[in-house]
Design a protein around this motif. Structure first.
Motif, PDB file in Angstrom:
ATOM      1  N   GLY A  25       0.822  -1.215   0.000  1.00  0.00           N
ATOM      2  CA  GLY A  25       0.000   0.000   0.000  1.00  0.00           C
ATOM      3  C   GLY A  25       0.847   1.252   0.000  1.00  0.00           C
ATOM      4  O   GLY A  25       1.801   1.376  -0.756  1.00  0.00           O
ATOM      5  N   VAL A  26       0.516   2.181   0.872  1.00  0.00           N
ATOM      6  CA  VAL A  26       1.224   3.465   0.938  1.00  0.00           C
ATOM      7  C   VAL A  26       2.401   3.420   1.911  1.00  0.00           C
ATOM      8  O   VAL A  26       2.993   4.447   2.220  1.00  0.00           O
ATOM      9  CB  VAL A  26       0.263   4.613   1.298  1.00  0.00           C
ATOM     10  N   GLY A  27       2.746   2.224   2.393  1.00  0.00           N
ATOM     11  CA  GLY A  27       3.914   2.071   3.245  1.00  0.00           C
ATOM     12  C   GLY A  27       3.668   2.243   4.732  1.00  0.00           C
ATOM     13  O   GLY A  27       4.607   2.420   5.498  1.00  0.00           O
ATOM     14  N   LEU A  28       2.403   2.163   5.165  1.00  0.00           N
ATOM     15  CA  LEU A  28       2.090   2.376   6.581  1.00  0.00           C
ATOM     16  C   LEU A  28       2.880   1.450   7.491  1.00  0.00           C
ATOM     17  O   LEU A  28       3.543   1.902   8.426  1.00  0.00           O
ATOM     18  CB  LEU A  28       0.585   2.189   6.825  1.00  0.00           C
ATOM     19  N   PHE A  29       2.822   0.143   7.239  1.00  0.00           N
ATOM     20  CA  PHE A  29       3.513  -0.792   8.120  1.00  0.00           C
ATOM     21  C   PHE A  29       5.026  -0.695   7.968  1.00  0.00           C
ATOM     22  O   PHE A  29       5.756  -0.765   8.952  1.00  0.00           O
ATOM     23  CB  PHE A  29       3.011  -2.217   7.887  1.00  0.00           C
ATOM     24  N   ALA A  30       5.495  -0.527   6.752  1.00  0.00           N
ATOM     25  CA  ALA A  30       6.938  -0.392   6.537  1.00  0.00           C
ATOM     26  C   ALA A  30       7.482   0.836   7.242  1.00  0.00           C
ATOM     27  O   ALA A  30       8.618   0.842   7.718  1.00  0.00           O
ATOM     28  CB  ALA A  30       7.247  -0.314   5.043  1.00  0.00           C
ATOM     29  N   ALA A  31       6.675   1.882   7.342  1.00  0.00           N
ATOM     30  CA  ALA A  31       7.125   3.124   7.982  1.00  0.00           C
ATOM     31  C   ALA A  31       7.052   3.057   9.502  1.00  0.00           C
ATOM     32  O   ALA A  31       7.853   3.685  10.182  1.00  0.00           O
ATOM     33  CB  ALA A  31       6.289   4.301   7.479  1.00  0.00           C
ATOM     34  N   THR A  32       6.103   2.279  10.051  1.00  0.00           N
ATOM     35  CA  THR A  32       5.852   2.368  11.492  1.00  0.00           C
ATOM     36  C   THR A  32       6.284   1.163  12.306  1.00  0.00           C
ATOM     37  O   THR A  32       6.462   1.283  13.510  1.00  0.00           O
ATOM     38  CB  THR A  32       4.345   2.594  11.748  1.00  0.00           C
ATOM     39  N   LEU A  33       6.476   0.001  11.689  1.00  0.00           N
ATOM     40  CA  LEU A  33       6.775  -1.202  12.460  1.00  0.00           C
ATOM     41  C   LEU A  33       8.255  -1.489  12.629  1.00  0.00           C
ATOM     42  O   LEU A  33       8.628  -2.300  13.457  1.00  0.00           O
ATOM     43  CB  LEU A  33       6.121  -2.429  11.804  1.00  0.00           C
ATOM     44  N   LEU A  34       9.091  -0.827  11.862  1.00  0.00           N
ATOM     45  CA  LEU A  34      10.503  -1.194  11.820  1.00  0.00           C
ATOM     46  C   LEU A  34      11.388  -0.105  12.404  1.00  0.00           C
ATOM     47  O   LEU A  34      11.045   1.076  12.363  1.00  0.00           O
ATOM     48  CB  LEU A  34      10.926  -1.455  10.369  1.00  0.00           C
ATOM     49  N   ALA A  35      12.527  -0.526  12.891  1.00  0.00           N
ATOM     50  CA  ALA A  35      13.535   0.442  13.335  1.00  0.00           C
ATOM     51  C   ALA A  35      13.953   1.294  12.140  1.00  0.00           C
ATOM     52  O   ALA A  35      13.916   0.846  10.987  1.00  0.00           O
ATOM     53  CB  ALA A  35      14.746  -0.294  13.907  1.00  0.00           C
ATOM     54  N   ARG A  38      16.378  -0.215   9.577  1.00  0.00           N
ATOM     55  CA  ARG A  38      16.069  -1.524   8.987  1.00  0.00           C
ATOM     56  C   ARG A  38      15.665  -1.364   7.526  1.00  0.00           C
ATOM     57  O   ARG A  38      14.790  -0.564   7.191  1.00  0.00           O
ATOM     58  CB  ARG A  38      14.935  -2.188   9.770  1.00  0.00           C
ATOM     59  N   GLU A  39      16.314  -2.116   6.652  1.00  0.00           N
ATOM     60  CA  GLU A  39      15.981  -2.055   5.231  1.00  0.00           C
ATOM     61  C   GLU A  39      14.628  -2.704   4.989  1.00  0.00           C
ATOM     62  O   GLU A  39      14.293  -3.721   5.556  1.00  0.00           O
ATOM     63  CB  GLU A  39      17.051  -2.778   4.413  1.00  0.00           C
ATOM     64  N   ARG A  40      13.827  -2.045   4.146  1.00  0.00           N
ATOM     65  CA  ARG A  40      12.515  -2.574   3.821  1.00  0.00           C
ATOM     66  C   ARG A  40      12.259  -2.521   2.325  1.00  0.00           C
ATOM     67  O   ARG A  40      12.694  -1.602   1.650  1.00  0.00           O
ATOM     68  CB  ARG A  40      11.426  -1.857   4.604  1.00  0.00           C
ATOM     69  N   LEU A  41      11.570  -3.555   1.839  1.00  0.00           N
ATOM     70  CA  LEU A  41      11.144  -3.645   0.448  1.00  0.00           C
ATOM     71  C   LEU A  41       9.620  -3.654   0.461  1.00  0.00           C
ATOM     72  O   LEU A  41       9.013  -4.494   1.105  1.00  0.00           O
ATOM     73  CB  LEU A  41      11.654  -4.925  -0.204  1.00  0.00           C
ATOM     74  N   VAL A  42       9.027  -2.721  -0.234  1.00  0.00           N
ATOM     75  CA  VAL A  42       7.572  -2.616  -0.285  1.00  0.00           C
ATOM     76  C   VAL A  42       7.126  -2.991  -1.697  1.00  0.00           C
ATOM     77  O   VAL A  42       7.595  -2.401  -2.666  1.00  0.00           O
ATOM     78  CB  VAL A  42       7.107  -1.184   0.065  1.00  0.00           C
ATOM     79  N   VAL A  43       6.242  -3.972  -1.802  1.00  0.00           N
ATOM     80  CA  VAL A  43       5.705  -4.400  -3.089  1.00  0.00           C
ATOM     81  C   VAL A  43       4.229  -4.023  -3.129  1.00  0.00           C
ATOM     82  O   VAL A  43       3.473  -4.363  -2.223  1.00  0.00           O
ATOM     83  CB  VAL A  43       5.864  -5.920  -3.300  1.00  0.00           C
ATOM     84  N   GLU A  44       3.841  -3.304  -4.173  1.00  0.00           N
ATOM     85  CA  GLU A  44       2.462  -2.828  -4.315  1.00  0.00           C
ATOM     86  C   GLU A  44       2.141  -2.723  -5.799  1.00  0.00           C
ATOM     87  O   GLU A  44       2.977  -2.288  -6.586  1.00  0.00           O
ATOM     88  CB  GLU A  44       2.303  -1.467  -3.629  1.00  0.00           C
ATOM     89  N   ASP A  52       2.805   7.362  -3.230  1.00  0.00           N
ATOM     90  CA  ASP A  52       2.609   7.783  -1.840  1.00  0.00           C
ATOM     91  C   ASP A  52       3.582   7.074  -0.905  1.00  0.00           C
ATOM     92  O   ASP A  52       4.113   7.680   0.023  1.00  0.00           O
ATOM     93  CB  ASP A  52       1.169   7.528  -1.401  1.00  0.00           C
ATOM     94  N   ALA A  53       3.815   5.782  -1.157  1.00  0.00           N
ATOM     95  CA  ALA A  53       4.754   5.032  -0.320  1.00  0.00           C
ATOM     96  C   ALA A  53       6.154   5.636  -0.397  1.00  0.00           C
ATOM     97  O   ALA A  53       6.843   5.773   0.612  1.00  0.00           O
ATOM     98  CB  ALA A  53       4.778   3.563  -0.732  1.00  0.00           C
ATOM     99  N   ARG A  54       6.566   6.015  -1.592  1.00  0.00           N
ATOM    100  CA  ARG A  54       7.897   6.634  -1.742  1.00  0.00           C
ATOM    101  C   ARG A  54       7.986   7.920  -0.932  1.00  0.00           C
ATOM    102  O   ARG A  54       9.007   8.204  -0.310  1.00  0.00           O
ATOM    103  CB  ARG A  54       8.197   6.867  -3.212  1.00  0.00           C
ATOM    104  N   LEU A  55       6.919   8.701  -0.931  1.00  0.00           N
ATOM    105  CA  LEU A  55       6.899   9.928  -0.121  1.00  0.00           C
ATOM    106  C   LEU A  55       6.904   9.590   1.366  1.00  0.00           C
ATOM    107  O   LEU A  55       7.646  10.199   2.153  1.00  0.00           O
ATOM    108  CB  LEU A  55       5.673  10.772  -0.460  1.00  0.00           C
ATOM    109  N   ASN A  56       6.079   8.638   1.759  1.00  0.00           N
ATOM    110  CA  ASN A  56       5.974   8.275   3.179  1.00  0.00           C
ATOM    111  C   ASN A  56       7.244   7.647   3.730  1.00  0.00           C
ATOM    112  O   ASN A  56       7.522   7.737   4.924  1.00  0.00           O
ATOM    113  CB  ASN A  56       4.799   7.322   3.395  1.00  0.00           C
ATOM    114  N   LEU A  57       8.022   7.012   2.873  1.00  0.00           N
ATOM    115  CA  LEU A  57       9.236   6.317   3.308  1.00  0.00           C
ATOM    116  C   LEU A  57      10.510   7.110   3.010  1.00  0.00           C
ATOM    117  O   LEU A  57      11.609   6.613   3.238  1.00  0.00           O
ATOM    118  CB  LEU A  57       9.304   4.941   2.648  1.00  0.00           C
TER     119      LEU A  57
END
Length: 86
Positions: A25-35, A38-44, A52-57
Motif C-alpha cells: 500500500g502506501v507504506g504504513l507498516f513499513a514506515a511504522t513497524l521497523l527500526a 532496517r531495510e525494507r522492500l515494499v511491493v504494491e 505515496d509510499a515513496r513519499l511516506n518512506l
C-alpha cells in the motif's frame, strides 16, 4: 498497527535482513513497524499507492517496487499474514 505488531512478534526474531512488506500500500507498516535503520522492500501493484509510499518512506532505507503479487501463486492458498525476511 498495534495488532500487526503483536501478530508479527518481537522484531529481534525477524533476523537482520531486509523486511518485505508484500501488498505494501502506501507504506504504513513499513514506515511504522521497523527500526529506522532496517531495510525494507515494499511491493504494491497500485501506481498511485507506490508514489505515496515513496513519499511516506523518504529518508528511510526503503525500496518500493510496483508489481502485482499474489501469494497464492507461491504457497497455493491465501495467507493470514505475509512477512518475509531474507
Amino acid at each position: 498497527v498495534d495488532a500487526v505488531r503483536r501478530a508479527a512478534g518481537p522484531a529481534e526474531s525477524w533476523g537482520t535482513g531486509p523486511v518485505l512488506d508484500a501488498y505494501g500500500g502506501v507504506g504504513l507498516f513499513a514506515a511504522t513497524l521497523l527500526a529506522a535503520d532496517r531495510e525494507r522492500l515494499v511491493v504494491e501493484s497500485n501506481g498511485v499507492a507506490c508514489e505515496d509510499a515513496r513519499l511516506n518512506l523518504a529518508g528511510l532505507p526503503a525500496r518500493v517496487i510496483e508489481r502485482a503479487l499474489d501469494v497464492r501463486d507461491t504457497i497455493g492458498r491465501t495467507a493470514f499474514m505475509v512477512a518475509a525476511v531474507y
